[in-house]
Write a protein that holds these residues in place. Structure first.
Motif, PDB file in Angstrom:
ATOM      1  N   SER A  13      55.401  32.900  47.406  1.00 19.63           N
ATOM      2  CA  SER A  13      55.897  34.024  46.555  1.00 19.63           C
ATOM      3  C   SER A  13      54.516  34.123  45.659  1.00 19.63           C
ATOM      4  O   SER A  13      54.568  34.839  44.965  1.00 19.63           O
ATOM      5  N   TYR A  14      54.329  33.220  45.388  1.00 25.74           N
ATOM      6  CA  TYR A  14      53.209  33.222  44.246  1.00 25.74           C
ATOM      7  C   TYR A  14      51.715  33.946  44.439  1.00 25.74           C
ATOM      8  O   TYR A  14      51.364  34.233  43.462  1.00 25.74           O
ATOM      9  N   LYS A  15      51.777  33.396  45.594  1.00 24.87           N
ATOM     10  CA  LYS A  15      50.489  34.230  46.200  1.00 24.87           C
ATOM     11  C   LYS A  15      50.831  35.730  46.245  1.00 24.87           C
ATOM     12  O   LYS A  15      49.854  36.721  45.951  1.00 24.87           O
ATOM     13  N   ARG A  16      52.038  36.194  46.288  1.00 26.03           N
ATOM     14  CA  ARG A  16      52.168  37.284  46.696  1.00 26.03           C
ATOM     15  C   ARG A  16      52.358  38.512  45.350  1.00 26.03           C
ATOM     16  O   ARG A  16      52.334  39.539  44.754  1.00 26.03           O
ATOM     17  N   GLN A  17      52.634  36.871  44.273  1.00 20.51           N
ATOM     18  CA  GLN A  17      52.866  37.553  43.055  1.00 20.51           C
ATOM     19  C   GLN A  17      51.715  37.817  42.095  1.00 20.51           C
ATOM     20  O   GLN A  17      51.861  39.239  41.811  1.00 20.51           O
ATOM     21  N   GLY A  18      50.937  37.082  42.471  1.00 23.17           N
ATOM     22  CA  GLY A  18      49.247  37.389  42.533  1.00 23.17           C
ATOM     23  C   GLY A  18      48.483  38.714  42.444  1.00 23.17           C
ATOM     24  O   GLY A  18      48.489  39.057  41.915  1.00 23.17           O
ATOM     25  N   ILE A  19      48.874  39.531  43.668  1.00 22.86           N
ATOM     26  CA  ILE A  19      48.461  40.256  44.635  1.00 22.86           C
ATOM     27  C   ILE A  19      49.164  41.409  44.042  1.00 22.86           C
ATOM     28  O   ILE A  19      48.113  42.529  43.191  1.00 22.86           O
ATOM     29  N   MET A  20      50.792  40.842  43.866  1.00 22.55           N
ATOM     30  CA  MET A  20      51.116  42.295  42.853  1.00 22.55           C
ATOM     31  C   MET A  20      50.846  42.314  41.322  1.00 22.55           C
ATOM     32  O   MET A  20      50.191  43.775  41.086  1.00 22.55           O
ATOM     33  N   ASN A  21      50.111  41.261  39.888  1.00 23.90           N
ATOM     34  CA  ASN A  21      49.553  41.713  39.114  1.00 23.90           C
ATOM     35  C   ASN A  21      48.343  41.934  39.248  1.00 23.90           C
ATOM     36  O   ASN A  21      48.160  43.030  38.591  1.00 23.90           O
ATOM     37  N   TYR A  22      47.653  41.540  40.535  1.00 19.76           N
ATOM     38  CA  TYR A  22      46.634  42.308  40.310  1.00 19.76           C
ATOM     39  C   TYR A  22      46.665  44.072  40.336  1.00 19.76           C
ATOM     40  O   TYR A  22      46.236  43.999  39.605  1.00 19.76           O
ATOM     41  N   ILE A  23      47.406  44.317  41.700  1.00 18.92           N
ATOM     42  CA  ILE A  23      46.991  45.516  42.143  1.00 18.92           C
ATOM     43  C   ILE A  23      47.714  46.381  40.345  1.00 18.92           C
ATOM     44  O   ILE A  23      47.272  47.793  39.880  1.00 18.92           O
ATOM     45  N   ASN A  24      48.540  45.883  40.438  1.00 21.15           N
ATOM     46  CA  ASN A  24      49.497  46.319  38.442  1.00 21.15           C
ATOM     47  C   ASN A  24      48.422  46.471  37.760  1.00 21.15           C
ATOM     48  O   ASN A  24      48.919  47.531  36.543  1.00 21.15           O
ATOM     49  N   SER A  25      47.287  45.267  37.337  1.00 22.42           N
ATOM     50  CA  SER A  25      47.222  45.771  36.096  1.00 22.42           C
ATOM     51  C   SER A  25      45.961  46.700  36.160  1.00 22.42           C
ATOM     52  O   SER A  25      44.992  46.672  34.994  1.00 22.42           O
ATOM     53  N   LYS A  26      45.389  46.854  37.282  1.00 21.95           N
ATOM     54  CA  LYS A  26      44.142  47.432  37.371  1.00 21.95           C
ATOM     55  C   LYS A  26      44.453  49.478  37.864  1.00 21.95           C
ATOM     56  O   LYS A  26      45.590  49.743  38.358  1.00 21.95           O
ATOM     57  N   ASP A  27      43.580  50.034  36.248  1.00 17.90           N
ATOM     58  CA  ASP A  27      43.466  51.486  37.669  1.00 17.90           C
ATOM     59  C   ASP A  27      41.934  51.953  37.865  1.00 17.90           C
ATOM     60  O   ASP A  27      42.621  52.884  37.896  1.00 17.90           O
ATOM     61  N   ASP A  28      41.614  51.119  38.132  1.00 22.49           N
ATOM     62  CA  ASP A  28      40.471  51.556  38.589  1.00 22.49           C
ATOM     63  C   ASP A  28      39.775  50.990  40.764  1.00 22.49           C
ATOM     64  O   ASP A  28      38.183  50.648  40.368  1.00 22.49           O
ATOM     65  N   LEU A  29      41.018  50.906  41.674  1.00 28.32           N
ATOM     66  CA  LEU A  29      41.087  49.933  42.062  1.00 28.32           C
ATOM     67  C   LEU A  29      39.971  51.003  43.516  1.00 28.32           C
ATOM     68  O   LEU A  29      40.707  51.876  43.084  1.00 28.32           O
TER      69      LEU A  29
END
Length: 57
Positions: A13-29
């Protein structure tokens, strides 16, 4: 055994949240980054679901 399952659930769950935070914080993926992160999320979701089912049984 239940303790180990709960610890694994917390970890995934911690790993999932980290990935979600990364995706949501980036505008230029890039498309590749989105696909890679989505694949990782999918794997984590399967693991989390399997562990939740194991807890119920």
């Amino acid at each position: 055994m239940i303790h180990k399952i709960n610890e694994a659930l917390k970890y995934y769950s911690y790993k999932r949240q980290g990935i979600m935070n990364y995706i949501n914080s980036k505008d230029d993926l890039t498309v590749e980054e989105i696909i890679e992160n989505a694949e990782e999320l999918s794997i984590l979701e399967y693991k989390i679901t399997a562990l939740q089912v194991a807890l119920e049984n």
